[in-house]
Design an enzyme around this catalytic site. Structure first.
Site, mmCIF file in Angstrom:
data_model
loop_
_atom_site.group_PDB
_atom_site.id
_atom_site.type_symbol
_atom_site.label_atom_id
_atom_site.label_comp_id
_atom_site.label_asym_id
_atom_site.label_seq_id
_atom_site.Cartn_x
_atom_site.Cartn_y
_atom_site.Cartn_z
ATOM 1 N N SER A 1 2.793 -1.238 -9.417
ATOM 2 C CA SER A 1 1.951 -1.307 -8.906
ATOM 3 C C SER A 1 2.087 -1.826 -7.592
ATOM 4 C CB SER A 1 0.167 -1.173 -9.644
ATOM 5 O OG SER A 1 -0.884 -0.855 -8.752
ATOM 6 N N ASN B 1 3.188 -12.063 -2.008
ATOM 7 C CA ASN B 1 2.487 -11.267 -0.986
ATOM 8 C C ASN B 1 1.060 -11.610 -0.853
ATOM 9 O OD1 ASN B 1 0.641 -9.083 -2.336
ATOM 10 N ND2 ASN B 1 2.801 -9.174 -4.016
ATOM 11 N N ILE C 1 -1.698 -9.072 0.094
ATOM 12 C CA ILE C 1 -2.052 -7.819 0.614
ATOM 13 C C ILE C 1 -3.520 -7.366 0.635
ATOM 14 C CG2 ILE C 1 -2.390 -5.259 0.712
ATOM 15 C CD1 ILE C 1 0.549 -6.534 1.596
ATOM 16 N N GLY C 2 -3.933 -7.848 -0.142
ATOM 17 C CA GLY C 2 -5.443 -7.641 -0.742
ATOM 18 C C GLY C 2 -6.041 -6.342 -1.632
ATOM 19 N N LEU C 3 -4.853 -5.794 -2.106
ATOM 20 C CA LEU C 3 -5.369 -4.037 -2.526
ATOM 21 C C LEU C 3 -5.597 -3.340 -1.314
ATOM 22 C CD1 LEU C 3 -6.810 -5.486 -5.956
ATOM 23 C CD2 LEU C 3 -4.401 -4.944 -5.615
ATOM 24 N N ASN D 1 -6.450 -3.366 -14.077
ATOM 25 C CA ASN D 1 -5.904 -4.802 -13.566
ATOM 26 C C ASN D 1 -6.726 -6.000 -13.535
ATOM 27 O OD1 ASN D 1 -4.553 -6.541 -11.489
ATOM 28 N ND2 ASN D 1 -5.163 -5.961 -9.467
ATOM 29 N N CYS E 1 -8.300 -9.588 -10.573
ATOM 30 C CA CYS E 1 -8.745 -8.965 -9.158
ATOM 31 C C CYS E 1 -10.108 -10.455 -10.059
ATOM 32 C CB CYS E 1 -9.868 -7.337 -8.918
ATOM 33 S SG CYS E 1 -8.324 -6.289 -9.027
ATOM 34 N N GLY F 1 9.261 -3.607 -9.397
ATOM 35 C CA GLY F 1 8.644 -4.302 -8.740
ATOM 36 C C GLY F 1 9.307 -3.852 -7.086
#
Length: 306
Positions: free
Chosen positions: A24, A72, A74-76, A130, A133, A268
Site C-alpha cells: 500500500s 517517506n 507522505i502522511g497517507l 493499517n 496510524c 513496495g
C-alpha cells in the site's frame, strides 16, 4: 515438458490467483502503473491508504533516498473513500483481479466509518487495516504499538467487516509476536507485515533534517532482514496466514519470505526503481518453482529448514 505450477493462494479467505500484490502506498490504485505492468497478472491490487474524508498529507520534502532504501513521510495523502469507490475500485475490477483496500483512520470511529462505507459499496474484496496510524484521541499514540489499542481497533473493525480482514502491523514495537497475537485474537483473518521502520536523514551542509517532519518510514532492501525475522517469528506464533513485505525486489526475495512463513508477498519500494517489479517478481517465483521442481507454490510456505 514445461511444469505447470499452481500459484493460487488463500490469504485469510481472499483467494488470490498468485501470491504477489503491491504494498500500500507504492502503487496508487494500479492505474498509474498500467503502462508498465500487466495489472491483470497480479494476485491482487492493494490500494493506497484511504480515510473517510481526504487527507492532504505532510509538508514537503517528504521523501529521501537512503543507502539501500527510502524514507517517506507522505502522511497517507488520499482523496477519501467516496473517490476510491467511484473511481479506483471499478478500474481494478475491470482488470479481473481482487482488490485489497488499505483502511486508515485517526480514531476508531473513523476506521469503522470507512469500513461501513466500503461494506455498503460492496466492491472491495478484502481490507488491510493499517494500525500504524496515530490515534488522535490518545494524543498521537500509534494504534499498533499497544496491545489494548490493537484489541480495540481490530475488534471494532471486525464487528463491521464481512470481507477478509488483514491487519497491517508496525515493526516499531518491542515484541511483534505479542501484537500479532492480539490482532489474531481480536478477529484478524491475516497479518500483514512489516510496515516501515522509523528513521531519519540529516543534511550535514544545512545542519537540518532532510524531511520536513524530521522522521519518516524506512523501506526498501535495507529493511529486508528485519522483515524476514518478523515474518518468521509471527508465523511460528499465529494460525492465520501472513502477507509478507519489506525489501522485496526479486522472485528470490519473495520465495525467501514464503519460506519464512508468508502465504503471499507485497512489492513496495521496488516499484519506484523498477516499474515492472510486480510482474518481474511473479516471473521469478515461477522460475524458482520450475527449477526446484515445486508444482504448488503453497508448498513453499513455512518451508524454512532450521
Amino acid at each position: 515438458m514445461v511444469m505447470v505450477v499452481n500459484l493460487q493462494v488463500n490469504l485469510g479467505g481472499l483467494i488470490m490467483p498468485n501470491p504477489v500484490t503491491d504494498a500500500s502506498g507504492t502503487f496508487a490504485a494500479g492505474r498509474e502503473y498500467a503502462d508498465f505492468v500487466d495489472v491483470s497478472r497480479m494476485g491482487a491490487v492493494t490500494t493506497k491508504g484511504v480515510s473517510l474524508h481526504g487527507w492532504e498529507g505532510n509538508a514537503s520534502p517528504r521523501i529521501a533516498e537512503t543507502p539501500s532504501g527510502m524514507l517517506n513521510s507522505i502522511g497517507l495523502q488520499n482523496p477519501g473513500v467516496e473517490h476510491l469507490c467511484q473511481v479506483d475500485l471499478p478500474w481494478i475490477k475491470s482488470q479481473g483481479v481482487p482488490s485489497i483496500v488499505n483502511v486508515s483512520g485517526h480514531s476508531i470511529e473513523e476506521y469503522v466509518a470507512v469500513l461501513e462505507y466500503l461494506e455498503q459499496d460492496g466492491q472491495a474484496d478484502a481490507y488491510e487495516i493499517n494500525i500504524s496510524c496515530p490515534n488522535v484521541d490518545a494524543g498521537g499514540l500509534t494504534f499498533g504499538t499497544h496491545v489494548p489499542s490493537v484489541e480495540k481497533v481490530v475488534g471494532a473493525c471486525r464487528a463491521v467487516a464481512t470481507k477478509p480482514m488483514i491487519v497491517k502491523l508496525s515493526p516499531n514495537v518491542t515484541d511483534i509476536v505479542e501484537i500479532a497475537l492480539a490482532a489474531e485474537a481480536s478477529g484478524a483473518d491475516a497479518i500483514s507485515l512489516i510496515n516501515t521502520l522509523l528513521g531519519m536523514a540529516v543534511d550535514a551542509k544545512t545542519r537540518r533534517p532532510v524531511l520536513a517532519r524530521v522522521v519518516g518510514g524506512l523501506s526498501g532492501p535495507a529493511v529486508k532482514p528485519v522483515a524476514l525475522r518478523m515474518v518468521w517469528q509471527v508465523h511460528k506464533a499465529v494460525k492465520v496466514p501472513i502477507l509478507g513485505m519489506g525489501g522485496i525486489s526479486t522472485g528470490t526475495d519473495a520465495v525467501e519470505f514464503m519460506l519464512a512463513g508468508a502465504t503471499a508477498v507485497a512489492v513496495g519500494t521496488a516499484n519506484f526503481v523498477n516499474p515492472h517489479a510486480e510482474n518481474d517478481v511473479l516471473d521469478g517465483i515461477i522460475r524458482y518453482c520450475e527449477e526446484q521442481g515445486v508444482s504448488d507454490v503453497n508448498d513453499l510456505i513455512g518451508g524454512l529448514m532450521c
